[in-house]
Scaffold this active site. Sequence first.
Site, PDB file in Angstrom:
ATOM      1  N   THR A 198       3.216   5.823  -7.940  1.00  0.00           N
ATOM      2  CA  THR A 198       3.342   4.504  -7.344  1.00  0.00           C
ATOM      3  C   THR A 198       1.926   4.021  -7.165  1.00  0.00           C
ATOM      4  O   THR A 198       0.996   4.823  -7.187  1.00  0.00           O
ATOM      5  CB  THR A 198       3.989   4.652  -5.942  1.00  0.00           C
ATOM      6  N   ARG A 226      19.144   3.273  -7.109  1.00  0.00           N
ATOM      7  CA  ARG A 226      18.395   3.881  -6.001  1.00  0.00           C
ATOM      8  C   ARG A 226      17.130   3.082  -5.691  1.00  0.00           C
ATOM      9  O   ARG A 226      16.381   2.697  -6.567  1.00  0.00           O
ATOM     10  CB  ARG A 226      18.020   5.311  -6.377  1.00  0.00           C
ATOM     11  N   ASP A 229      11.058   3.980  -0.977  1.00  0.00           N
ATOM     12  CA  ASP A 229      10.399   3.370   0.175  1.00  0.00           C
ATOM     13  C   ASP A 229       9.561   2.152  -0.202  1.00  0.00           C
ATOM     14  O   ASP A 229       9.317   1.271   0.636  1.00  0.00           O
ATOM     15  CB  ASP A 229       9.500   4.391   0.889  1.00  0.00           C
ATOM     16  N   THR A 249       2.603   6.637  -0.986  1.00  0.00           N
ATOM     17  CA  THR A 249       3.179   7.108  -2.243  1.00  0.00           C
ATOM     18  C   THR A 249       3.755   8.494  -1.962  1.00  0.00           C
ATOM     19  O   THR A 249       3.333   9.158  -1.015  1.00  0.00           O
ATOM     20  CB  THR A 249       2.129   7.220  -3.366  1.00  0.00           C
ATOM     21  N   GLY A 250       4.680   8.911  -2.815  1.00  0.00           N
ATOM     22  CA  GLY A 250       5.311  10.215  -2.626  1.00  0.00           C
ATOM     23  C   GLY A 250       6.807  10.043  -2.416  1.00  0.00           C
ATOM     24  O   GLY A 250       7.361   8.984  -2.726  1.00  0.00           O
ATOM     25  N   GLY A 252       9.958   8.889  -1.395  1.00  0.00           N
ATOM     26  CA  GLY A 252      10.333   7.734  -0.591  1.00  0.00           C
ATOM     27  C   GLY A 252      11.378   8.038   0.462  1.00  0.00           C
ATOM     28  O   GLY A 252      11.327   7.512   1.578  1.00  0.00           O
TER      29      GLY A 252
HETATM   30  N1  ASP Z   1       7.482   6.409  -3.221  1.00  0.00           N
HETATM   31  C1  ASP Z   1       8.065   6.232  -4.516  1.00  0.00           C
HETATM   32  C2  ASP Z   1       9.557   6.238  -4.393  1.00  0.00           C
HETATM   33  O1  ASP Z   1      10.089   7.064  -3.672  1.00  0.00           O
HETATM   34  C3  ASP Z   1       7.689   7.234  -5.542  1.00  0.00           C
HETATM   35  C4  ASP Z   1       6.292   7.757  -5.503  1.00  0.00           C
HETATM   36  O2  ASP Z   1       5.443   7.227  -4.838  1.00  0.00           O
HETATM   37  O3  ASP Z   1       6.008   8.741  -6.177  1.00  0.00           O
HETATM   38  O4  ASP Z   1      10.204   5.477  -5.072  1.00  0.00           O
END
Ligand code: ASP
Length: 344
Positions: A198, A226, A229, A249-250, A252
């Site tokens: 992200t 889906r 976040d 990021t990460g 969500g």
């Molecule tokens: N936060 C993002 C999501 O869950 C994905 C990501 O940042 O890797 O869609």
Amino acid sequence: MTETLSRRSFLGAAAAAPLVGHTVDRTGFPAPAVIIPGAARFAAVASSNGLRGVAKAMELMTRGVDTLDAAVEGVKIQELDPEDTSVGYGGLPNEEGVVQLDASCMHGPSKRAGAVACLEGIKTPSEVARLVLKYTNHILLVGAGAKRFALSFGFREEDLLTSKSREIWLRWRANRGKEDDWVDVGEQEPIGPRPTGTINLNTINDRGDLSSVTTTSGLAFKIPGRSGDSPIVGAGQYTDNAVGSAGSTGLGEANIMACGGFLTVEYMRQGMSPTDAGLAALKRVVSLTPPRLLDPSGRPRYQLNFYAVNKRGDVGGASLFPSDYAAHDGRDATVRDTAYLFPK
Ligand code: ASP
């Protein structure tokens, strides 16, 4: 329009009691905030794929461009880059091979927000989120409605699946399990765990005006429909023009439970540095994590990062496990190590 207390009246109040002040606000309901003395200065902070983005945002802000417009131009570099498989054009698709994009943004000075989720066929969801912010009374548009909204403003519908992303998706589909009817494909290069990615970018100018934007193709091979976040205001990003901006990021799903963007800004409101605020928000996220996402020693089985900037222009990055982030302090754009909760 908000004004902070003068440094003099702040110091007077501080001598009497807690280091807490109130922003002067014509709503009559100002949120209490620790006033950080010192003039605001230009800064931009982002996920590590935002190194070019923070440089672009800084270049624009120092020429007088608004902080939200600068942030959107910064993240568009990744949205339009087919090599970044986590954002925009070339993002990894859902389990049916369809790219669905999410984005949200906030503009501190005007106290407005906009977002889109599950948007198909449009390369730059951050621009569509900004249009929701600017031209509607709504905050979040999703799916087919979000696409029609974008098309009405002249966006062109395009196939967002690049051959690189299709190849990764086909390999995932072939190898996802022994029980399905797809013949497994020998892996010359392993796919590894489901990739995530992200870009979040937060900006401040020398007048202390803040903005934030987050854009993503979301979790790769997700169930169609889906939303993570990133398009959720308060989770994927958040701005309070009296305090600061933060985004993530990460994974969500983990962040949504804790409203992490909002929470990080709230910790800065209490006087924490951007880095400490991110770490405190991560601790809350871990405490709210369902057991199936924790290993036997209680460590999360996922990664999550917060990036933050306060009203003065101090920046920070925090993560569950060691990671890095991009920042511009007005002089250079650099990639820095995050502070983290758990060693690798
Ligand atoms: N936060 C993002 C999501 O869950 C994905 C990501 O940042 O890797 O869609």
